[in-house]
Motif scaffolding. Structure first.
Motif, short mmCIF file in Angstrom:
data_model
loop_
_atom_site.label_atom_id
_atom_site.label_comp_id
_atom_site.label_asym_id
_atom_site.label_seq_id
_atom_site.Cartn_x
_atom_site.Cartn_y
_atom_site.Cartn_z
N ARG A 227 -0.98 -3.05 -11.35
CA ARG A 227 -2.12 -2.20 -11.75
C ARG A 227 -2.71 -2.75 -13.06
O ARG A 227 -1.99 -3.14 -13.96
CB ARG A 227 -1.67 -0.76 -11.93
N ILE B 176 -3.88 5.24 5.91
CA ILE B 176 -3.98 4.22 4.87
C ILE B 176 -4.51 2.95 5.52
O ILE B 176 -3.96 2.46 6.51
CB ILE B 176 -2.61 3.96 4.22
N ALA C 140 2.54 3.67 -8.87
CA ALA C 140 1.44 2.74 -9.13
C ALA C 140 1.86 1.36 -8.65
O ALA C 140 3.04 1.01 -8.67
CB ALA C 140 1.13 2.71 -10.62
N HIS C 141 0.89 0.58 -8.21
CA HIS C 141 1.19 -0.81 -7.87
C HIS C 141 1.67 -1.51 -9.13
O HIS C 141 1.12 -1.28 -10.22
CB HIS C 141 -0.07 -1.49 -7.31
N ASP D 106 -5.61 -1.77 -8.53
CA ASP D 106 -5.66 -0.45 -9.15
C ASP D 106 -5.76 0.66 -8.12
O ASP D 106 -6.80 1.28 -7.93
CB ASP D 106 -6.86 -0.39 -10.11
N TYR D 107 -4.66 0.88 -7.44
CA TYR D 107 -4.63 1.96 -6.46
C TYR D 107 -3.23 2.58 -6.41
O TYR D 107 -2.25 1.98 -6.84
CB TYR D 107 -5.03 1.48 -5.06
N ASP D 108 -3.20 3.80 -5.91
CA ASP D 108 -1.93 4.51 -5.81
C ASP D 108 -1.10 3.98 -4.65
O ASP D 108 -1.63 3.49 -3.65
CB ASP D 108 -2.17 6.01 -5.61
N ASP E 228 -5.87 -3.99 4.37
CA ASP E 228 -6.69 -5.01 3.72
C ASP E 228 -6.28 -6.38 4.23
O ASP E 228 -5.09 -6.72 4.25
CB ASP E 228 -6.49 -4.96 2.20
N ARG F 28 0.81 -1.21 0.00
CA ARG F 28 0.00 0.00 0.00
C ARG F 28 0.85 1.28 0.00
O ARG F 28 0.31 2.36 -0.11
CB ARG F 28 -0.94 0.02 1.22
#
Length: 961
Positions: free
Chosen positions: A329, A373, A325-326, A334-336, A376, A259
């Motif tokens: 992605r 942040i 970017a991951h 799809d997250y920063d 998950d 993350r």
């Protein structure tokens, strides 16, 4: 008359030693007999009665609180080591006149026992999850009880004295009630909370683990460099456009949980471009990477960049606001990935940029949490990715390296086709390193964020701060271990006390389903405690929630928690149901365990007690080391180097094992094996022979023979002085709990001061002097004192042998373990006399050396055939001329020759008057050998009635006839 006939004629007039105390101990057979005898005479009850009388008389109470061993399997040598040290200390305090009650205990809950029951299920093809929880808990209870009983018997076989019928166990209903009451204290004072945080997690055992349940082994990990394309360049000159940040990790399976990327503001970073790459490199020419400047060359070497160009150099602080970017992605990730400043980032290895997976690392978790942040939860209890995880659903994390690397390689190829910045796998390798494993399953563990119950270390209760303050007043033995515990307390995170298992005390709390707030109600907690007292912790599983919540709450509004509490919390709570009652001190005078308990029981006991009572539960901590084999290796069945205490008991005896403990440096790691135990057997025989010699010399002794101290010869006074020195050493050990070296000192006294010196000298007096001679009575007076002192001082360690030596003299209805250490008169301590005898013994060594030389040269066969010409200066004659040197050096004749004006050979004189005189000379003694005492004297033959005897022996024989 021949010599043999002459000897036989006078044999009955010689006072030869006699005792029922055998030369051979036969300990494997004798010790069980002594244990049975103690039970027959009710020794434990007699000890308790004496303690009660002392308590009523106001004697000091000493309490050593027993750290509970785990009720799982036979005792190992570490158990024996620890319990023997405790037993020695307890016995010594009791014999010092204190009130001692020792309550042994057992830790009975937790994963190891569950694991054993589950193993049986697996063998039978059963699934634990299909077994009703109460049935499973009952099987665990029965298993623990069986091993508790077995270990209790094995401890008693070692001679450990304790209130075995009054033992404590964490699975007793009363204990379970107290444990849940202690949980309630933290609940009600606000320190208990539920939170999401990475903890050590065992995928095999499906539960969180404490640090004390972790051991480290070498493990081969796949390592990868991964490129994260930068999508937001926040540097002032936009140096990072088209650049990829590179991280290095030993846990490829955590990439899906990434993350953030951590950097350090104090590190200088470099943007480099690959000009040339090796044939096997996965890097493309022209790729631009961001790494720490200090690690750039190392990075290039590891990923196969053979030539590179430095494009930019920038300070770490300029990376603030940068976003990547991951690398996966477009594939469900799809997250920063923001750049976050972290002090934990270093340049020791890797790239100076750290991949952060907040669900799987403590530093990662706190850094991401502080920057809002989220976390998950991607990994299930068994270590598999959850079904909702893209690309990797159902794959076990320890088998995820290949799938993750394949996905990263695919991402790299797709990015290259689109002419984007380098993305995905940069390089792959492997590394052998120390990695955490569960000490039960021996399987590797992971960090995993799950909802757990914690006790806060730094909230308003200030547990950490107060614990560190309390430790300042605690005595540590050895002193240097203080830093070990304090550093662990200072750096530990909040205490995770929840476990996702079934066998233990539940964290019996309720959580409001709507607000997610934990219910903090003293009346509810009291109802739980009362139910546990009556029915044990099973009440939590058999009763409806309404029983505990009462009429004030709707049970449907609350979630009932079924996590069990960490076993370290349980054992850390034992002070609450053992100490401060039934004549036991609180805080305890002493906690004594192995060095691993600084992260285990010492620490959990401290934190639990500080959190609930504000003070440490102990005044002193003693630490013993681990036991290795004779080569210093850890014991293991595969090496065949395991030494089991039961085997030593059966082959050599528990007293040999006890002697090994007390002859070792228990502050450090110890070694044991066949040769070491054989050496201890030799040391034991010397101690036993000392006791046997004393008993033999005391045959028929009565108080009427005793000689007052003032009338004792100087040699006897010297022995009594040595006893006062030893007594001081024993008393200091009792006071300080430092017993290292005490029994080697006693052994040295027995072998060097007694057997090789005093006994050797006085043997002739005891055997051949008249029954009523002052010298013989004086010697037997001292033998009586020696016997009493040595039996008492040896009793804490050699509990069986000391008892045998005591009852051999005073009868089997007596016990040394009901006696106190002797109180020695102050007048026996005489430093001036002791110093004089240091010189006497030095002169004696010179003479005996010359005697041995004469024996080797064939001049004499035994020392009694020798005559010594002993030269003295005038000063030496004044100091040492009064001694019976023939007795001291065990020869028949000594002639003292004073050499006027000569310098001293044996003393340090400030002014030397002349040349030193000659050393002692050895000649063959003149005269005939006495048929009774074997001395060679001119006077033998002077008595016509007994021409074979010397005049002393004539007198003794005439008195006997």
């Amino acid at each position: 008359m021949t010599e043999s006939k002459s000897t036989d004629l006078y044999r009955d007039t010689v006072f030869l030693p006699s005792t029922s105390f055998p030369m051979r101990g036969g300990l494997p057979k004798k010790e069980p007999e002594i244990l049975a005898h103690w039970k027959k005479i009710g020794l434990d009850a007699a000890i308790q009665k004496k303690s009660d009388e002392r308590l009523a008389a106001g004697h000091k109470v000493f309490t050593l609180h027993d750290g509970p061993p785990y009720a799982n399997g036979h005792l190992h040598i570490g158990h024996a080591l620890n319990k023997i040290i405790k037993d020695v200390i307890n016995r010594a305090h009791r014999m010092s006149g204190e009130v001692v009650r020792y309550i042994p205990g057992w830790d009975c809950h937790g994963l190891p026992i569950e694991w054993r029951i589950e193993e049986e299920y697996r063998k039978a093809g059963k699934n634990k999850d299909d077994v009703p929880v109460l049935q499973f808990r009952a099987e665990c209870r029965n298993y623990a009880q069986e091993w508790l009983s077995t270990q209790s018997a094995e401890f008693q076989r070692l001679g450990v004295q304790a209130e075995w019928d009054h033992r404590y166990a964490t699975m007793d209903f009363s204990s379970e009630a107290t444990i849940v009451e202690e949980i309630g204290r933290f609940l009600l004072n606000g320190s208990l909370y539920r939170g999401l945080r990475p903890v050590m997690w065992s995928p095999v055992e499906k539960t969180a683990l404490a640090e004390a349940e972790i051991e480290y082994h070498d493990h081969t990990s796949v390592t990868i460099f991964v490129a994260f394309p930068i999508v937001k360049d926040s540097t002032k000159d936009h140096f990072l456009t088209g650049v990829s940040a590179v991280i290095w990790t030993t846990t490829p399976w955590t990439i899906p949980a990434n993350r953030a990327i951590a950097y350090n503001t104090e590190i200088t970073y470099q943007v480099l471009m690959a000009n040339e790459v090796s044939e096997k490199s996965q890097v493309t020419v022209g790729a631009k990477f961001l790494v720490a400047q200090e690690l750039a060359d190392s990075f290039c070497r590891q990923v196969g960049i053979t030539d590179h160009k430095t494009l930019h150099v920038l300070p770490g602080k300029e990376l603030a606001g940068t976003v990547a970017a991951h690398p996966l992605r477009g594939k469900g990730f799809d997250y920063d990935v923001p750049f976050l400043a972290g002090d934990f980032v270093t340049t020791e290895a890797g790239t100076g940029l750290v991949h952060c997976a907040p669900a799987h690392g403590e530093d990662d978790f706190y850094l991401c949490r502080d920057n809002n942040i989220g976390v998950d939860e991607l990994v299930e209890d068994d270590g598999r990715y959850a079904e909702h995880v893209p690309l990797f659903a159902g794959i076990h994390v320890f088998k995820a390296a290949d799938p993750v690397c394949e996905a990263l390689t695919t991402a790299k190829e797709e990015a290259q086709q689109e002419s984007n910045a380098f993305t995905g796998l940069v390089a792959r390798s492997s590394l052998v390193h120390s990695y955490p494993h569960s000490w039960r399953s021996r399987a590797p563990v992971i960090y995993r964020a799950t909802p757990q119950w914690f006790i806060a270390m730094d909230d308003n209760r200030k547990i950490r701060e107060n614990a560190l303050s309390a430790l300042e007043d605690v005595t540590f033995v050895p002193a240097q271990i203080r830093n070990r515990l304090t550093s662990m307390v200072a750096s530990r995170p909040d205490w995770c006390i929840s476990r996702q298992r079934a066998w233990g005390v539940p964290i019996a709390v309720f959580v409001n389903k709507q607000t997610r707030e934990v219910l903090r109600d003293a009346e509810v907690m009291q109802r739980i405690v009362e139910a546990f007292k009556a029915e044990g912790a099973d009440a939590w599983y058999t009763s409806p929630a309404s029983r505990f919540l009462g009429d004030g709450y709707n049970a449907d509004d609350f979630e009932q928690i079924f996590d069990i509490v960490d076993v370290w919390f349980e054992s850390g709570s034992t002070h609450a149901f053992v100490l401060g009652k039934d004549k036991l001190n609180f805080p305890a005078d002493l906690y004594l365990e192995g060095s691993d308990q600084h992260r285990g029981w010492f620490q959990s006991s401290l934190l639990e007690c500080i959190g609930t009572r504000g003070i440490a539960p102990f005044k002193a901590i003693v630490t013993n080391g681990f036991v290795m084999d004779e080569q210093g290796r850890k014991m293991s069945k595969s090496l065949g180097n395991v030494v089991a205490p039961q085997d030593v008991n059966d082959s050599m005896g528990a007293d040999i094992l006890r002697l090994w403990v007390m002859n070792s440096d228990t502050n450090d790691d110890l070694r044991i094996g066949k040769e070491i135990l054989k050496q201890q057997g030799d040391l034991y025989r010397r101690l036993r022979n000392t006791l046997r010699w004393l008993l033999g010399g005391l045959d028929g002794f009565s108080d009427a023979e005793k000689v007052p101290y003032a009338e004792l010869p100087e040699l006897e006074k010297w022995v009594l002085h040595r006893l006062t020195e030893l007594n001081k050493v024993i008393q200091q050990a009792v006071k300080s709990h430092e017993w290292v070296g005490i029994y080697p000192t006693l052994h040295h006294f027995c072998t060097v001061d007694l057997s090789a010196f005093y006994f050797d000298i006085r043997k002739d007096t005891l055997y051949c002097d008249g029954k009523d001679s002052l010298r013989r009575r004086a010697a037997r007076t001292v033998l009586d004192i020696l016997h009493r002192c040595l039996c008492a001082w040896l009793a804490p360690a050699l509990c069986f042998t000391a008892e045998e030596a005591w009852t051999a003299r005073f009868g089997e209805e007596q016990s040394i373990h009901l006696e106190d250490f002797p109180i020695l008169p102050a007048e026996w301590h005489d430093e001036a006399l002791a110093e004089r005898w240091v010189q006497v013994r030095a002169i004696r060594r010179i003479i005996t050396t010359e005697i041995e030389n004469a024996r080797r040269e064939g001049l004499i066969k035994s020392s009694l055939q020798a005559a010594v010409e002993l030269n003295f200066s005038e000063k030496e004659e004044a100091l040492f001329g009064q001694y019976d040197w023939a007795d001291l050096v065990i020869v028949s004749q000594v002639d003292i020759n004073v050499v006027p004006g000569s310098a001293s050979l044996y003393t340090d004189e400030e002014e030397q008057l002349g040349e030193p005189h000659a050393p002692p000379a050895i000649e063959v003694a003149s005269g005939q050998k006495c048929a009774r005492c074997w001395k060679v004297l001119d006077e033998v033959g002077e008595n016509t009635k007994h021409p074979e005897l010397c005049l002393r022996c004539v007198d003794v024989v005439d008195q006997a006839s």
